[in-house]
Enzyme design. Structure first.
Site, mmCIF file in Angstrom:
data_model
loop_
_atom_site.group_PDB
_atom_site.id
_atom_site.type_symbol
_atom_site.label_atom_id
_atom_site.label_comp_id
_atom_site.label_asym_id
_atom_site.label_seq_id
_atom_site.Cartn_x
_atom_site.Cartn_y
_atom_site.Cartn_z
ATOM 1 N N PHE A 165 0.831 -1.209 0.000
ATOM 2 C CA PHE A 165 0.000 0.000 0.000
ATOM 3 C C PHE A 165 0.867 1.261 0.000
ATOM 4 O O PHE A 165 0.629 2.194 -0.777
ATOM 5 C CB PHE A 165 -0.915 -0.030 1.225
ATOM 6 C CG PHE A 165 -1.719 1.217 1.434
ATOM 7 C CD1 PHE A 165 -2.980 1.345 0.875
ATOM 8 C CD2 PHE A 165 -1.229 2.260 2.212
ATOM 9 C CE1 PHE A 165 -3.734 2.503 1.073
ATOM 10 C CE2 PHE A 165 -1.976 3.411 2.426
ATOM 11 C CZ PHE A 165 -3.226 3.525 1.849
ATOM 12 N N ASP A 166 1.886 1.298 0.859
ATOM 13 C CA ASP A 166 2.748 2.477 0.967
ATOM 14 C C ASP A 166 3.425 2.787 -0.362
ATOM 15 O O ASP A 166 3.418 3.928 -0.840
ATOM 16 C CB ASP A 166 3.845 2.247 2.016
ATOM 17 C CG ASP A 166 3.306 1.964 3.392
ATOM 18 O OD1 ASP A 166 2.422 1.099 3.509
ATOM 19 O OD2 ASP A 166 3.788 2.597 4.338
ATOM 20 N N THR A 167 4.022 1.742 -0.949
ATOM 21 C CA THR A 167 4.752 1.941 -2.201
ATOM 22 C C THR A 167 3.825 2.437 -3.307
ATOM 23 O O THR A 167 4.151 3.379 -4.038
ATOM 24 C CB THR A 167 5.408 0.623 -2.636
ATOM 25 O OG1 THR A 167 6.300 0.187 -1.609
ATOM 26 C CG2 THR A 167 6.175 0.806 -3.935
#
Length: 463
Positions: free
Chosen positions: A215-217
């Site tokens: 999700f972060d990437t």
């Protein structure tokens, strides 16, 4: 939360949060509306949850100059984590507990951020591995409106990190993969210490598919491609020896996410042009002096709405335009050089392998053809920022013409060598090919920039 990006009009003006809260709005219970909402995703953390939340709450209460909220997002815990979270919400002002029936850090952040009324959203790992002194520097550029996202980085020179060599190597390799495949320029994708403005989150979250660790990437890559400004803060970070993260499965899932995101970017399925028009920050120009302009007349950063000659939205080229140097040229040269080095190494390996089974000319033809197709595709995507199927066939046909020129140079150099010597050594063959490839590389870049991937001006609208 603000509405998603519409893709119309001039880029959004970022209003400092302190201006939007000058009147100190209050909630129904009389408490001021939070400026910052820090989400803590948890799964089976009954031992660490209470002391860590109390420590974070005390830090914010004593040092943070704005109203805040702490949201504990329970990811379907099977122990007493939810009960402890609910007790903390009763005990500490500004603490909220949210329960999810399914696991996934990305899912927790999407739901918790979507429910929040705060203009600045953040998240931290429950183990508080990051020194809390970095929290205010993390969110200050978002509160002021200077940046759209902020991330903690463990890979900066001034960061101080304590963790095992296995995780250190995995982290650095993962970020190298992101730089090589997705042309990412942020330094640390997976540090559990990030923040985002709510208006940026409302535009990006509907486009993020992953619900887990990728999700972060995905969020950062989309933000970067949209021309949003990402602020990085070096952090002091101590690894949690009791971490429940499955490193191997997480790495596999991340690689699958990279492939999926590459496919989505390559097909043009994501509305990045619309996002760039609303959020993108165009390149600075000498005519603008100290003030920044937004590139094209429509605020998109370029005549084609792509944010510049290289289609990078201005973020890749950045800085003041240097007189006499075409816009985007320095960044293009760097990316072209990296791809060229990789292509040359691949070419030499293929040539040596094929040379054992066939003649020098045939080995050169096959090795050059394979690497030329890959080189054209990589430069199209990474160097010149072109995505989607539009004109891809024409680009590859023109790339084959460029390949033919390179083939003529290398084959001609081989023919000249063999004419001068009946039995030249393998090392001499490779040396001659390297020199011929250097010359063809220069010609290839000039042709790719000026002919194959030349930016065409937008057609005037009919009156």
């Amino acid at each position: 939360m603000p509405s998603p990006a519409t893709g119309t009009g001039a880029p959004t003006q970022r209003v400092p949060v302190e201006q939007t809260h000058a009147s100190t709005a209050v909630e129904d219970d009389g408490r001021p509306l939070p400026v910052l909402d820090v989400v803590i995703p948890v799964y089976n953390e009954e031992n660490d949850l209470a002391p860590c939340v109390r420590r974070l709450h005390a830090h914010l209460r004593d040092t943070f100059p704005y109203p805040f909220q702490l949201t504990i997002a329970d990811n379907a815990s099977t122990d007493d984590t939810l009960g402890i979270a609910l007790a903390l919400a009763e005990e500490l002002p500004g603490v909220v507990a949210v329960h999810l029936d399914a696991k996934g850090r990305g899912r927790a952040l999407r739901i918790a951020w979507g429910m929040s009324s705060a203009p600045v959203l953040a998240y931290m790992d429950v183990d508080l591995s990051t020194d809390l002194a970095a929290l205010l520097p993390l969110v200050a550029p978002l509160i002021s409106g200077h940046s759209d996202l902020a991330i903690g980085t463990r890979l900066a020179r001034t960061s101080r990190v304590v963790r095992g060599p296995r995780r250190e190597v995995i982290s650095r390799c993962y970020n190298l993969i992101l730089r090589g495949t997705l042309a990412a320029r942020f330094s640390d994708a997976q540090c559990g210490f990030k923040a985002i403005r709510a208006d940026a989150a409302s535009a990006l979250l509907p486009l993020v598919e992953d619900t887990g660790w990728f999700f972060d990437t995905e969020l950062l890559v989309l933000a970067e491609r949209a021309g949003m400004r990402i602020h990085e803060v070096p952090v002091d970070w101590i690894d949690d020896p009791d971490s429940r993260v499955d490193v191997f499965n997480t790495a596999v899932a991340d690689l699958k996410g990279v492939v999926r995101l590459l496919r989505a970017l390559g097909t043009g399925a994501l509305p990045l042009v619309e996002l760039r028009r609303e959020f993108g920050r165009g390149p600075l120009t000498t005519a603008a002096g100290a003030g920044a302009t937004m590139g094209g007349a429509d605020g998109s950063g370029g005549a084609d709405g792509s944010g510049g000659v290289d289609g990078s939205g201005g973020a890749a080229t950045g800085g003041v335009q240097v007189p006499g140097v075409p816009r985007g040229l320095p960044g293009q040269l760097i990316r072209f050089a990296v791809i060229g080095v990789a292509s040359t190494l691949a070419y030499l390996v293929l040539f040596v392998l094929l040379r054992t089974a066939t003649g020098a000319q045939a080995a050169n033809l096959l090795a050059l053809l394979i690497t030329a197709v890959a080189n054209t595709a990589a430069n199209r995507r990474l160097t010149f920022g072109l995505t989607g199927a539009a004109q891809a066939g024409r680009h590859h046909l023109q790339g084959l013409v460029v390949f033919a020129i390179g083939l003529g140079l290398t084959s001609g150099s081989l023919a000249t060598l063999h004419a001068a010597s009946d039995h030249p050594g393998r090392g001499l063959e490779v040396t001659v090919l390297v020199l011929a490839n250097l010359l063809s590389t220069v010609i290839r870049f000039l042709l790719l920039r000026a002919w194959v991937f030349r930016a065409h001006p937008a057609a005037p609208e009919a009156s």
